[in-house]
Design a protein around this motif. Structure first.
Motif, PDB file in Angstrom:
ATOM      1  N   SER A   4      -9.218  -4.910   4.153  1.00 36.50           N
ATOM      2  CA  SER A   4      -9.901  -5.262   2.906  1.00 36.50           C
ATOM      3  C   SER A   4     -10.854  -6.428   3.089  1.00 36.50           C
ATOM      4  O   SER A   4     -11.793  -6.596   2.302  1.00 36.50           O
ATOM      5  CB  SER A   4      -8.873  -5.605   1.819  1.00 36.50           C
ATOM      6  OG  SER A   4      -8.134  -6.768   2.170  1.00 36.50           O
ATOM      7  N   TRP A 105      -3.174   3.959   3.919  1.00 39.35           N
ATOM      8  CA  TRP A 105      -3.789   3.285   2.773  1.00 39.35           C
ATOM      9  C   TRP A 105      -3.617   1.778   2.915  1.00 39.35           C
ATOM     10  O   TRP A 105      -2.563   1.291   3.311  1.00 39.35           O
ATOM     11  CB  TRP A 105      -3.146   3.747   1.461  1.00 39.35           C
ATOM     12  CG  TRP A 105      -3.392   5.190   1.145  1.00 39.35           C
ATOM     13  CD1 TRP A 105      -2.717   6.272   1.644  1.00 39.35           C
ATOM     14  CD2 TRP A 105      -4.389   5.707   0.266  1.00 39.35           C
ATOM     15  NE1 TRP A 105      -3.228   7.428   1.133  1.00 39.35           N
ATOM     16  CE2 TRP A 105      -4.252   7.127   0.279  1.00 39.35           C
ATOM     17  CE3 TRP A 105      -5.376   5.134  -0.530  1.00 39.35           C
ATOM     18  CZ2 TRP A 105      -5.071   7.950  -0.479  1.00 39.35           C
ATOM     19  CZ3 TRP A 105      -6.192   5.955  -1.288  1.00 39.35           C
ATOM     20  CH2 TRP A 105      -6.035   7.345  -1.249  1.00 39.35           C
ATOM     21  N   ASN A 106      -4.658   1.056   2.587  1.00 38.09           N
ATOM     22  CA  ASN A 106      -4.634  -0.404   2.627  1.00 38.09           C
ATOM     23  C   ASN A 106      -4.598  -0.934   1.196  1.00 38.09           C
ATOM     24  O   ASN A 106      -5.307  -0.441   0.315  1.00 38.09           O
ATOM     25  CB  ASN A 106      -5.876  -0.921   3.359  1.00 38.09           C
ATOM     26  CG  ASN A 106      -6.054  -2.418   3.217  1.00 38.09           C
ATOM     27  OD1 ASN A 106      -6.959  -2.886   2.524  1.00 38.09           O
ATOM     28  ND2 ASN A 106      -5.191  -3.179   3.864  1.00 38.09           N
ATOM     29  N   PHE A 107      -3.772  -1.951   0.942  1.00 36.90           N
ATOM     30  CA  PHE A 107      -3.654  -2.518  -0.401  1.00 36.90           C
ATOM     31  C   PHE A 107      -4.005  -4.005  -0.350  1.00 36.90           C
ATOM     32  O   PHE A 107      -3.746  -4.691   0.641  1.00 36.90           O
ATOM     33  CB  PHE A 107      -2.232  -2.333  -0.941  1.00 36.90           C
ATOM     34  CG  PHE A 107      -1.881  -0.902  -1.216  1.00 36.90           C
ATOM     35  CD1 PHE A 107      -2.081  -0.348  -2.469  1.00 36.90           C
ATOM     36  CD2 PHE A 107      -1.351  -0.104  -0.212  1.00 36.90           C
ATOM     37  CE1 PHE A 107      -1.766   0.978  -2.731  1.00 36.90           C
ATOM     38  CE2 PHE A 107      -1.036   1.222  -0.452  1.00 36.90           C
ATOM     39  CZ  PHE A 107      -1.240   1.767  -1.713  1.00 36.90           C
ATOM     40  N   THR A 126      -7.019  -0.783  -3.639  1.00 37.27           N
ATOM     41  CA  THR A 126      -6.576  -0.013  -2.486  1.00 37.27           C
ATOM     42  C   THR A 126      -7.773   0.571  -1.758  1.00 37.27           C
ATOM     43  O   THR A 126      -8.819   0.827  -2.373  1.00 37.27           O
ATOM     44  CB  THR A 126      -5.621   1.122  -2.913  1.00 37.27           C
ATOM     45  OG1 THR A 126      -5.182   1.837  -1.768  1.00 37.27           O
ATOM     46  CG2 THR A 126      -6.310   2.088  -3.870  1.00 37.27           C
ATOM     47  N   TYR A 128      -8.886   3.532   1.329  1.00 38.80           N
ATOM     48  CA  TYR A 128      -8.527   4.627   2.225  1.00 38.80           C
ATOM     49  C   TYR A 128      -9.661   4.832   3.220  1.00 38.80           C
ATOM     50  O   TYR A 128     -10.826   4.938   2.824  1.00 38.80           O
ATOM     51  CB  TYR A 128      -8.280   5.928   1.454  1.00 38.80           C
ATOM     52  CG  TYR A 128      -8.219   7.140   2.361  1.00 38.80           C
ATOM     53  CD1 TYR A 128      -7.128   7.337   3.201  1.00 38.80           C
ATOM     54  CD2 TYR A 128      -9.268   8.055   2.396  1.00 38.80           C
ATOM     55  CE1 TYR A 128      -7.080   8.432   4.059  1.00 38.80           C
ATOM     56  CE2 TYR A 128      -9.215   9.157   3.246  1.00 38.80           C
ATOM     57  CZ  TYR A 128      -8.126   9.334   4.077  1.00 38.80           C
ATOM     58  OH  TYR A 128      -8.081  10.409   4.927  1.00 38.80           O
TER      59      TYR A 128
END
Length: 309
Positions: A4, A105-107, A126, A128
């Motif tokens: 992110s 998936w990154n949060f 989030t 992707y």
């Protein structure tokens, strides 16, 4: 890996063409950048911009700077602290990657405020990242204001790439932003069309800024570019042409001129692996006296020093 923190602003589709965008530093008199990395993923970034102006017959100097400190913790998470001279403060938490239905998936979450702690922006999101598709979603909550949902998609299939981003006011269901990008890149040519909307709430779709860019890669070291841009519904396009040449492994020069006859030049020289110096200036060719000695500097010039460790 803090994915992110590697993204451009979520409301941006980026600038596919860097011939006409990067390294032109004449808008500020001096810019200093310092970057340092640790072996475990920690980072320190500092950027300062010095601008000058005449005020009541005296020279006024203004400094805008910001600092970012990033470090990992508990092996999976990453924390970043940012502060600007204006008083803005941002705390960003990358919560790592999770596998859901065999996809990664990154949060993330972040909080924006200022030194007075008078207003807070809370964001949850989030990301992707697939082999040909990138998808990003963010919910922004501001106490006393309506929540805003922002979503962006970027897809690349072969020589074609396209993307879109929108921001929706969830209370009034009014669009705050609706941008789109469509491009083609193959061999020595690249062309793209980009739409950027106004940032105000609107009740119906409106024409924002349309930008068409074409790039020709003469060889590995030389690029030529043309950009045509029109703002609003009136047909009053402006254009910019530019070129970039990598002279050797250390030196890159570039220049551009627009329909207002503003000529911008830039030279970027890597002194070594740690230091890079960029110099740029702008000449108003339509002015009879482009050099004004009553100002400092008399020409729009800029210097940028980048330090990496």
């Amino acid at each position: 890996m803090a994915q992110s923190l590697k993204l451009q602003p979520l409301t941006s589709l980026g600038t596919p063409n860097n011939v006409l965008a990067d390294d032109y530093v004449h808008s500020t008199f001096e810019t200093y950048k310092f970057k340092a990395n640790t072996t475990n993923g920690g980072k320190v970034d500092y950027k300062a911009k010095v601008s000058t102006a005449q005020k009541d017959g005296k020279l006024a100097v203004k400094v805008n700077d910001e600092a970012k400190f990033q470090f990992p913790f508990l092996e999976k998470y990453t924390f970043q602290f940012c502060q600007r001279r204006s008083g803005d403060i941002k705390l960003h938490f990358d919560l790592g990657n999770f596998t859901i239905y065999n996809k990664s998936w990154n949060f993330f979450s972040n909080v924006k405020t200022d030194t007075t702690l008078s207003k807070f922006n809370f964001r949850l999101g989030t990301n992707y990242f697939g082999s040909s598709c990138e998808s990003n979603t963010r919910l922004e909550l501001v106490p006393g204001d309506a929540p805003v949902l922002t979503h962006r998609n970027y897809i690349k299939k072969g020589s074609i790439y396209y993307g879109g981003v929108f921001s929706l006011n969830l209370q009034t269901l009014a669009l705050k932003r609706y941008d789109a990008l469509f491009g083609y890149a193959s061999g020595k040519y690249e062309a793209n069309l980009k739409h950027e909307s106004d940032t105000k709430d609107v009740k119906e779709l409106q024409v924002g800024t349309l930008t068409a860019t074409a790039t020709y890669f003469h060889d590995d070291n030389t690029k030529l570019a043309l950009e045509i841009q029109n703002k609003g519904h009136k047909l009053q396009p402006g254009f910019t042409v530019g070129a970039q040449r990598k002279v050797n492994s250390s030196l890159t020069v570039k220049g551009k001129v627009n329909n207002k006859l503003e000529l911008s030049l830039a030279s970027k020289y890597a002194l070594n692996r740690q230091f890079t110096l960029t110099a740029g200036l702008q000449l108003a060719l339509k002015d009879k006296n482009p050099v004004d000695f009553t100002k400092f500097p008399p020409l729009p010039i800029g210097l940028q020093l980048e330090t990496n460790f």
